[in-house]
Write an enzyme that holds these catalytic residues in place. Sequence first.
Site, short mmCIF file in Angstrom:
data_model
loop_
_atom_site.label_atom_id
_atom_site.label_comp_id
_atom_site.label_asym_id
_atom_site.label_seq_id
_atom_site.Cartn_x
_atom_site.Cartn_y
_atom_site.Cartn_z
CB SER A 178 3.27 -12.78 -3.90
OG SER A 178 1.88 -13.00 -2.44
N PRO A 179 4.76 -10.57 -2.06
CG PRO A 179 3.58 -10.35 -0.04
CD PRO A 179 3.38 -10.32 -1.79
CB CYS A 181 9.27 -14.04 4.21
SG CYS A 181 7.83 -12.89 4.68
CB ALA A 197 6.83 -9.45 5.34
CD GLN A 220 3.48 -8.60 3.24
OE1 GLN A 220 3.89 -9.70 3.70
NE2 GLN A 220 2.63 -8.33 2.69
CE1 TYR A 275 4.84 -13.64 11.19
CE2 TYR A 275 3.56 -13.20 9.00
CZ TYR A 275 4.70 -13.93 9.51
OH TYR A 275 4.55 -15.29 8.44
NE ARG A 291 -0.47 -10.93 0.53
CZ ARG A 291 0.19 -11.79 0.39
NH1 ARG A 291 1.33 -12.85 0.90
NH2 ARG A 291 0.62 -12.00 -0.79
NE ARG A 335 5.07 -22.64 -1.04
CZ ARG A 335 4.31 -21.82 -0.15
NH1 ARG A 335 2.61 -20.69 -0.91
NH2 ARG A 335 4.13 -21.38 0.86
#
Length: 374
Positions: free
Chosen positions: A22-23, A25, A57, A103, A185, A233, A328
């Site tokens: 998963s992306p 940041c 992102a 992303q 966002y 997403r 994570r």
Amino acid sequence: MTHLFQPLQLRELTLKNRVIVSPMCQYSAVDGIVQDWHIVHLGQLAQSSAGMLVLEATAVEEAGRITHGCLGLYNDAQEARLTELVALLRNVNPRVKLPVCIQLGHAGRKGSSHKPWETGMQIPLNEGGWVAKAPSSIEHHEGELPPEALSVAEMAVLKEKFVSSVERSHRAGIDAIELHCAHGYLMHQFLSPVANQRTDEYGGSLENRMRYPLEVFRAMRAAWPADKPMGVRISASDWDPASSWDIQESSRFSQLLEEAGCDWVDVSSAGVSRHQKIDIGPGYQVHFAHAIKSVVEIPVMAVGMISEPEQAEAILAEGKADMIAIARAFMYNPRWVWHAAARLGATVDAPVQYWRSSPAEVGRLFGDAPIGQR
């Protein structure tokens, strides 16, 4: 074969398994440009044997960054460094050919923020902050400088910036794109009445609130090669009883995305309302993915506190999702996929340099690795 380790076809792109990085940041870019940290961070994840690696992102314009440390893809220097990064990720593990996805997004009113470890709060203008843009002039947190509401003309210009970032992604060698419409966002801000209180054709009704994100997605899809996949997403719920953006509205949005050529829906939640109340626990968002899966034919990705291989396998086996996105757990254990394969009795592709790392009790973990090693 376990469900988790079955391949998945997205247009002409084949994922070797259903585990997605998963992306995440990292807030470690300089002027939106990839740094050494990204090479080290993503390099180890490129060796993870996951089905696809999604880059963090990435903003389509300078004002679209969350923080000064966010990646961007709106100038030649950023594109050049991203191109180098993608080539590096492939070269360190050429045998596995891990697909790389990016992303793309825009922070909207959540822009001009400090990095999380530096409070995460809004940066004042006199300390290097900027005036954020949003659907409406409504601040994210009480007491913040409100964003400026985007005009229709500005929205048209911004849409072209998304398209430009799509074109840069293709030149950089990216395999897939995910449009960020979640976590409070800009695209999520248009979708949610919490942040969108416009009175024109882009606000009010669900149809109007979905209009701009759909326009952006269609423009991006048209600019992206037909053989390459593009997903989205979403935040399936605001977790706010005062907001109408919930699983019913997000289900309709997902259906329209599918009609527009979307190849997967990555189902997260929350991020737009300061009044959100989330019931957090293992797999707490999976029921949203399950609901979306019941109304679309395209693959659905589940995400959110999925940390155990057996948990991920059960989600797929029970038909609640088609892919599992993990963040994570990968930061804690970059070899999560190897350990999952060992526990579930599957095999994975891995760099030849690491074939000798498999414990004897695991057996043939790396499918092509010879049993005997000098």
